[in-house]
Write a protein that holds these residues in place. Structure first.
Motif, PDB file in Angstrom:
ATOM      1  N   ALA A 186      39.595  43.056  41.915  1.00 27.37           N
ATOM      2  CA  ALA A 186      38.824  42.018  41.577  1.00 27.37           C
ATOM      3  C   ALA A 186      38.980  40.840  42.204  1.00 27.37           C
ATOM      4  O   ALA A 186      38.965  40.358  40.746  1.00 27.37           O
ATOM      5  CB  ALA A 186      37.025  42.297  40.665  1.00 27.37           C
ATOM      6  N   ASP A 188      38.834  37.073  44.430  1.00 25.90           N
ATOM      7  CA  ASP A 188      37.817  36.081  45.877  1.00 25.90           C
ATOM      8  C   ASP A 188      38.884  36.295  47.077  1.00 25.90           C
ATOM      9  O   ASP A 188      38.659  35.873  48.916  1.00 25.90           O
ATOM     10  CB  ASP A 188      37.758  34.607  45.555  1.00 25.90           C
ATOM     11  CG  ASP A 188      37.184  34.440  44.394  1.00 25.90           C
ATOM     12  OD1 ASP A 188      35.951  35.660  44.069  1.00 25.90           O
ATOM     13  OD2 ASP A 188      37.470  33.343  44.262  1.00 25.90           O
ATOM     14  N   SER A 204      32.475  38.527  49.881  1.00 27.42           N
ATOM     15  CA  SER A 204      32.829  39.657  49.028  1.00 27.42           C
ATOM     16  C   SER A 204      32.668  40.835  50.058  1.00 27.42           C
ATOM     17  O   SER A 204      31.070  41.106  50.308  1.00 27.42           O
ATOM     18  CB  SER A 204      32.897  39.400  47.980  1.00 27.42           C
ATOM     19  OG  SER A 204      34.111  39.909  47.740  1.00 27.42           O
ATOM     20  N   LYS A 206      32.211  44.369  49.111  1.00 28.40           N
ATOM     21  CA  LYS A 206      31.957  45.535  47.241  1.00 28.40           C
ATOM     22  C   LYS A 206      32.302  46.419  46.987  1.00 28.40           C
ATOM     23  O   LYS A 206      33.136  46.622  45.785  1.00 28.40           O
ATOM     24  CB  LYS A 206      29.977  46.823  47.975  1.00 28.40           C
ATOM     25  CG  LYS A 206      30.118  47.719  46.532  1.00 28.40           C
ATOM     26  CD  LYS A 206      28.940  48.979  47.163  1.00 28.40           C
ATOM     27  CE  LYS A 206      27.344  47.977  47.128  1.00 28.40           C
ATOM     28  NZ  LYS A 206      26.505  48.861  47.811  1.00 28.40           N
ATOM     29  N   ASP A 209      34.674  43.469  44.623  1.00 24.14           N
ATOM     30  CA  ASP A 209      34.685  43.332  43.902  1.00 24.14           C
ATOM     31  C   ASP A 209      34.212  45.129  42.839  1.00 24.14           C
ATOM     32  O   ASP A 209      34.345  44.818  41.666  1.00 24.14           O
ATOM     33  CB  ASP A 209      32.131  43.279  44.051  1.00 24.14           C
ATOM     34  CG  ASP A 209      32.072  42.201  44.861  1.00 24.14           C
ATOM     35  OD1 ASP A 209      33.033  40.778  44.465  1.00 24.14           O
ATOM     36  OD2 ASP A 209      31.149  41.990  45.251  1.00 24.14           O
ATOM     37  N   ASN A 210      34.018  45.793  43.206  1.00 22.45           N
ATOM     38  CA  ASN A 210      34.322  47.303  42.412  1.00 22.45           C
ATOM     39  C   ASN A 210      35.854  47.475  41.966  1.00 22.45           C
ATOM     40  O   ASN A 210      36.226  48.451  41.935  1.00 22.45           O
ATOM     41  CB  ASN A 210      33.218  48.201  42.726  1.00 22.45           C
ATOM     42  CG  ASN A 210      31.701  48.074  42.965  1.00 22.45           C
ATOM     43  OD1 ASN A 210      31.387  47.017  42.102  1.00 22.45           O
ATOM     44  ND2 ASN A 210      31.699  48.602  43.978  1.00 22.45           N
TER      45      ASN A 210
END
Length: 272
Positions: A186, A188, A204, A206, A209-210
Motif C-alpha cells: 500500500a 503510491d 491508485s 484497488k 490500496d488493499n
C-alpha cells in the motif's frame, strides 16, 4: 542471525513507501540511517519520525556526480556503510503498443541503470572491508511478466539478473546480496506510475490500496535479511503463488557461488 545494532544502513527512495518503512524498521533494531531521495523536505519528515541517528543525503539517482558525492559522504559519516538498499524506482501503467520509447528509457534508467551505478560506486568500499549487505528492491513483476508494465518488468528482471550475478562474484568477499520481490504494497507506486506518454497516472489501484502495509512489508524484509535469505518474496494470495513458482532455487544459487569458490573468475581473468 545477523545483528543490526550500531550498523549504518543507507536507503535510496527513502522519502515514502517501502523505503521509509525500512528506515523505521532498521532504526528500531539499532541501526543508524542514511536517507536518500529527491525530496529533502519529505526525507526530513521521515527522519523526524525515527528515534535514532540519521543523515539526509538528497539527490536524484540519475545524477551520477551527485550520487558519487553522496557515496563519499555516506562512507565518511561513521567510517563505512554496512547496508545499502537500492530502492528508488518508478512503475508503469500502459500497453507496450501505445508507449513512447522515452518512457522505456526513463524507467530503465531509474529502476535499473541508476541502481547499478549507485551499487558500483559503493562496491569498492564494501569489498575493501570484506563485509556488507546489499539489498535490491525488485518486484513480483521482476519474476513474472505483468501486462501494462513492460518497461517496469524489463528493469526489475534486469535488476535481479545483476544482483544474482553480483552475489556469486561477492560470495568469497564477505558481502551478502539480497533481492526483494514485493507484490502489492500500500504505497503510491501506482499513483506515481508513468503512462504511455510519460505523464504520471495520478490515481491508485484497488489492489495496491488493499495491499500489505509498508511497515509490515519492511518487518518481513528485515527479518529475512537477518536470516540471510537471498531471495525474499513479500506478497500474498496469487501474487505470492506466482513469486514462489518463479523463485530461484537455493541449490542453483549455491551452485553458481560454488563456481566462484572453485576459481571460475580467476580462470576467466587469466584467459582474457
Amino acid at each position: 542471525m545477523m545483528s543490526f545494532e550500531g550498523k549504518t544502513a543507507w536507503i535510496t527512495g527513502a522519502s515514502s513507501g517501502i523505503g521509509a518503512a525500512l528506515a523505521r524498521e532498521w532504526a528500531a533494531r539499532g541501526a543508524r540511517i542514511i536517507l536518500s531521495g529527491r525530496d529533502e523536505a519529505r526525507l526530513t519528515q521521515v527522519a523526524d519520525g525515527i528515534d535514532g541517528e540519521t543523515l539526509i543525503l538528497p539527490f536524484d539517482v540519475r545524477d551520477e556526480a551527485a550520487m558519487k558525492a553522496a557515496t563519499k559522504q555516506a562512507v565518511d559519516w561513521h567510517g563505512g556503510v554496512d547496508i545499502f538498499v537500492a530502492n528508488a524506482g518508478i512503475s508503469q501503467r500502459s500497453a507496450a503498443v501505445d508507449t513512447d520509447m522515452a518512457v522505456y528509457r526513463e524507467i530503465i534508467d531509474i529502476d535499473l541503470t541508476a541502481q547499478i551505478a549507485a551499487t558500483q560506486a559503493l562496491l569498492p568500499h564494501l569489498v575493501a572491508r570484506q563485509s556488507g549487505t546489499l539489498l535490491f528492491i525488485s518486484s513480483i513483476a521482476g519474476k513474472v511478466g505483468v501486462p501494462m508494465r513492460t518497461a517496469y518488468c524489463a528493469a526489475k528482471f534486469g535488476l535481479i539478473g545483476y544482483a544474482d550475478a553480483l552475489r556469486a562474484e561477492l560470495s568469497q568477499q564477505g558481502v551478502s546480496v539480497h533481492v526483494v520481490c514485493p507484490g502489492s504494497v500500500a504505497t503510491d507506486v501506482s499513483r506515481n506510475a508513468l503512462t504511455a506518454d510519460g505523464s504520471k497516472r495520478g490515481r491508485s489501484d484497488k489492489v495496491i490500496d488493499n495491499g500489505i502495509a509498508p511497515d509490515e512489508a519492511a518487518k518481513r524484509i528485515v527479518d529475512a535479511v537477518e536470516a540471510n535469505q537471498r531471495e525474499i518474496i513479500v506478497a500474498e494470495g496469487v501474487e505470492e503463488a506466482m513469486g514462489e513458482l518463479r523463485r530461484t532455487p537455493d541449490q542453483l544459487l549455491d551452485q553458481v557461488a560454488g563456481m566462484v569458490a572453485a576459481g571460475y573468475m580467476d580462470k576467466m581473468k587469466a584467459d582474457s
